[in-house]
Design an enzyme around this catalytic site. Structure first.
Site, PDB file in Angstrom:
ATOM      1  N   LYS A 122       0.732  10.640  -5.192  1.00 13.59           N
ATOM      2  CA  LYS A 122       1.645   9.726  -5.892  1.00 13.59           C
ATOM      3  C   LYS A 122       1.785  10.174  -7.323  1.00 13.59           C
ATOM      4  O   LYS A 122       0.856  10.740  -7.906  1.00 13.59           O
ATOM      5  CB  LYS A 122       1.099   8.296  -5.871  1.00 13.59           C
ATOM      6  CG  LYS A 122       2.172   7.240  -5.979  1.00 13.59           C
ATOM      7  CD  LYS A 122       2.912   7.061  -4.666  1.00 13.59           C
ATOM      8  CE  LYS A 122       4.042   6.074  -4.777  1.00 13.59           C
ATOM      9  NZ  LYS A 122       4.573   5.724  -3.445  1.00 13.59           N
TER      10      LYS A 122
HETATM   11  P1  NAD Z   1      13.477  -0.075  -6.070  1.00 15.23           P
HETATM   12  O1  NAD Z   1      13.289   0.350  -7.465  1.00 15.23           O
HETATM   13  O2  NAD Z   1      14.678   0.403  -5.327  1.00 15.23           O
HETATM   14  O3  NAD Z   1      13.482  -1.679  -5.995  1.00 15.23           O
HETATM   15  C1  NAD Z   1      12.464  -2.460  -6.507  1.00 15.23           C
HETATM   16  C2  NAD Z   1      12.948  -3.899  -6.482  1.00 15.23           C
HETATM   17  O4  NAD Z   1      11.877  -4.759  -6.835  1.00 15.23           O
HETATM   18  C3  NAD Z   1      14.076  -4.177  -7.483  1.00 15.23           C
HETATM   19  O5  NAD Z   1      14.972  -5.128  -6.927  1.00 15.23           O
HETATM   20  C4  NAD Z   1      13.334  -4.791  -8.655  1.00 15.23           C
HETATM   21  O6  NAD Z   1      14.167  -5.600  -9.480  1.00 15.23           O
HETATM   22  C5  NAD Z   1      12.303  -5.600  -7.899  1.00 15.23           C
HETATM   23  N1  NAD Z   1      11.125  -5.977  -8.682  1.00 15.23           N
HETATM   24  C6  NAD Z   1      10.352  -5.211  -9.461  1.00 15.23           C
HETATM   25  N2  NAD Z   1       9.371  -5.943 -10.016  1.00 15.23           N
HETATM   26  C7  NAD Z   1       9.552  -7.225  -9.572  1.00 15.23           C
HETATM   27  C8  NAD Z   1       8.888  -8.439  -9.781  1.00 15.23           C
HETATM   28  N3  NAD Z   1       7.851  -8.533 -10.592  1.00 15.23           N
HETATM   29  N4  NAD Z   1       9.354  -9.541  -9.151  1.00 15.23           N
HETATM   30  C9  NAD Z   1      10.432  -9.491  -8.325  1.00 15.23           C
HETATM   31  N5  NAD Z   1      11.099  -8.359  -8.091  1.00 15.23           N
HETATM   32  C10 NAD Z   1      10.674  -7.251  -8.713  1.00 15.23           C
HETATM   33  O7  NAD Z   1      12.130   0.288  -5.299  1.00 15.23           O
HETATM   34  P2  NAD Z   1      11.931   0.465  -3.743  1.00 15.23           P
HETATM   35  O8  NAD Z   1      12.082   1.906  -3.420  1.00 15.23           O
HETATM   36  O9  NAD Z   1      12.720  -0.560  -3.013  1.00 15.23           O
HETATM   37  O10 NAD Z   1      10.363   0.157  -3.620  1.00 15.23           O
HETATM   38  C11 NAD Z   1       9.882  -1.189  -3.531  1.00 15.23           C
HETATM   39  C12 NAD Z   1       8.455  -1.149  -3.003  1.00 15.23           C
HETATM   40  O11 NAD Z   1       8.445  -0.519  -1.734  1.00 15.23           O
HETATM   41  C13 NAD Z   1       7.447  -0.374  -3.850  1.00 15.23           C
HETATM   42  O12 NAD Z   1       6.173  -0.979  -3.710  1.00 15.23           O
HETATM   43  C14 NAD Z   1       7.417   0.987  -3.204  1.00 15.23           C
HETATM   44  O13 NAD Z   1       6.207   1.666  -3.457  1.00 15.23           O
HETATM   45  C15 NAD Z   1       7.526   0.573  -1.748  1.00 15.23           C
HETATM   46  N6  NAD Z   1       8.016   1.599  -0.851  1.00 15.23           N
HETATM   47  C16 NAD Z   1       9.211   2.222  -1.051  1.00 15.23           C
HETATM   48  C17 NAD Z   1       9.651   3.173  -0.138  1.00 15.23           C
HETATM   49  C18 NAD Z   1      10.994   3.832  -0.274  1.00 15.23           C
HETATM   50  O14 NAD Z   1      11.369   4.598   0.640  1.00 15.23           O
HETATM   51  N7  NAD Z   1      11.772   3.572  -1.295  1.00 15.23           N
HETATM   52  C19 NAD Z   1       8.848   3.521   0.973  1.00 15.23           C
HETATM   53  C20 NAD Z   1       7.634   2.855   1.163  1.00 15.23           C
HETATM   54  C21 NAD Z   1       7.234   1.891   0.246  1.00 15.23           C
END
Ligand code: NAD
Length: 432
Positions: A122
């Site tokens: 990461k």
């Molecule tokens: P992203 O940046 O596209 O979206 C994140 C979202 O969470 C946004 O809507 C943001 O406004 C919101 N957010 C952030 N902090 C917040 C809070 N305190 N309260 C409410 N909303 C909040 O990110 P993503 O890619 O969707 O990733 C989200 C989660 O999923 C992370 O934990 C990431 O590690 C995990 N994840 C992502 C992927 C991927 O393929 N993108 C894969 C596995 C896991």
């Protein structure tokens, strides 16, 4: 990243409340439980408890206003025992080495649950990406790539997008790395744009993976998915993808929050319209025909599926007892603290853990890597079919361990994953 001009407060409520919350301690405790269940060889236990490598880099760029600014970045490789490290890169003011260490460990276990030939890594840069220009992000990303280039590569460590990074960020990394090796090497990152040898299906991959395991979880609990109510915390890549898929399958999305606030309509809201609205305004806040809602209220709503899809520690000891959902589907990494997990276990909530539930992203990343190495590409139908098969097999493997040992799905997923990595390590015969 495209949410221009928006004012933000980067406070993760759960982290602010649970002052002692440390993601790496949480990850270590989860590992230790599985290690003691498996009665791991002490050398293997010590070897897997800590990351193999932690790199901290300091970067300097000139901002658009002419001022020079420095930034700190990290890349952590928890394990390369079963293959190159694999894991996202996050841009956030809250990023830390501890968070990267936890996320890298979770990637090791996630890849093992899915039986993918990867370890876990990461990376992050501490920065306020939402308030930086595209030009500043491009320069910062290229500097970061050059700073970590010695430890990444298609057979060493393959980054991907995470919070506040996207396909464009990956294209910049691919370019900086390729320029340094002297030829285009698309397999150094996944989650790239299609015209740079990204994979069909990558944008919605984590959402599809969540959807496939939710189907299995519903079957496991002998309930229909159609007509059920869902509340989703976070509406980025992961939150919006799963929202659209379950909406199409006949679920009602009754509440959604993002970093700026949230919206609720107990009769359901349309995630396709909400997505268009977010593209225009930068946030879910103010979406027509909804009431404002915060994370804490969303977590306690009467619903069937609670889907945390933002950041770590959102479901914690202060709010876990208020959860009314039957299934918690962990879209985010580490959204439930260990204390909360115990409370949910007692309440009989089925928690589909992150290292299983959100593995659709890394599964399609794996397929992207395979395609890039071969320079031979699959159709979207082929990608989705392979992902569905992998996710459903992983769900069945975890369910089998859970039933056999009378443990939760999270405990089962860890037992399965740690056991697989330990077996690989033992077979390599590296014991010192
Ligand atoms: P992203 O940046 O596209 O979206 C994140 C979202 O969470 C946004 O809507 C943001 O406004 C919101 N957010 C952030 N902090 C917040 C809070 N305190 N309260 C409410 N909303 C909040 O990110 P993503 O890619 O969707 O990733 C989200 C989660 O999923 C992370 O934990 C990431 O590690 C995990 N994840 C992502 C992927 C991927 O393929 N993108 C894969 C596995 C896991």
């Amino acid at each position: 990243m495209s949410q221009e001009g928006a004012k933000i407060k980067y406070i993760t409520p759960a982290v602010a409340k649970e002052k002692e919350y440390d993601p790496f301690i949480e990850a270590t405790l989860q590992f230790e439980r599985a290690a003691s269940f498996l009665d791991l060889d002490p050398w293997i236990y010590q070897r897997l408890k800590y990351p193999e490598k932690e790199l901290t880099v300091h970067l300097a760029i000139t901002l658009d206003n002419g001022r020079a600014e420095s930034f700190t970045g990290f890349r952590v490789q928890h394990s390369t025992v079963r293959g190159p490290a694999k894991g996202g890169i996050r841009y956030s003011p809250n990023a830390s080495l501890s968070e990267c260490k936890a996320l890298a460990a979770w990637m090791t276990w996630k890849c093992a649950v899915l039986d993918l030939p990867f370890g876990g890594g990461k990376g992050a840069i501490i920065c306020d990406a939402l308030n930086m220009s595209e030009n500043e992000l491009r320069k910062l990303t290229k500097e970061y790539t050059l700073a970590i280039r010695d430890i990444i590569g298609p057979y060493k460590d393959i980054p991907a997008p995470d919070m506040f990074t996207n396909a464009q960020t990956m294209a910049w990394i691919a370019d900086a790395y390729s320029q340094s090796v002297g030829y285009l090497e698309p397999a150094v990152v996944t989650g790239k744009p299609l015209h740079l040898w990204g994979s069909q299906g990558r944008a919605m991959a984590t959402g599809y993976g969540l959807f496939f395991v939710l189907e299995e979880a519903c079957r496991y609990l002998q309930m229909e998915m159609q007509g059920k109510k869902a509340a989703i915390l976070g509406f980025g890549n992961v939150g919006s993808s799963i929202a659209k898929l379950i909406y199409k399958a006949g679920c009602q999305i009754i509440a959604v929050t993002d970093i700026f606030g949230g919206v609720a309509n107990l009769h359901g809201l349309d995630p396709f319209e909400l997505e268009k609205y977010v593209r225009r305004t930068g946030s879910v806040v103010g979406f027509p025909e909804t009431e404002p809602i915060d994370n804490e209220t969303l977590i306690s709503l009467p619903c069937d599926f609670l889907i945390p899809a933002a950041c770590e520690g959102q479901i914690n000891r202060d709010n876990a007892s208020k959860v009314q959902a039957k299934i918690v589907l962990e879209g985010a990494n580490g959204p439930t603290t260990l204390e909360a997990d115990e409370i949910l276990k007692e309440k009989g909530v089925l928690v589909v853990p992150d290292i299983l539930a959100n593995a659709g992203g890394v599964t399609v990343s794996y397929l992207e890597w395979v395609q890039d190495l071969q320079r031979y590409f699959f159709s979207e139908e082929e990608i989705l079919a392979k992902t569905e098969k992998k996710m459903k097999k992983a769900f069945a493997d975890v369910a089998e361990v859970a039933e056999k040992n009378k443990v939760t799905f999270r405990e089962a997923a860890y037992i399965l994953a740690v056991g697989r990595v330990a077996d690989s390590l033992a077979a390599l015969g590296r014991a010192a």
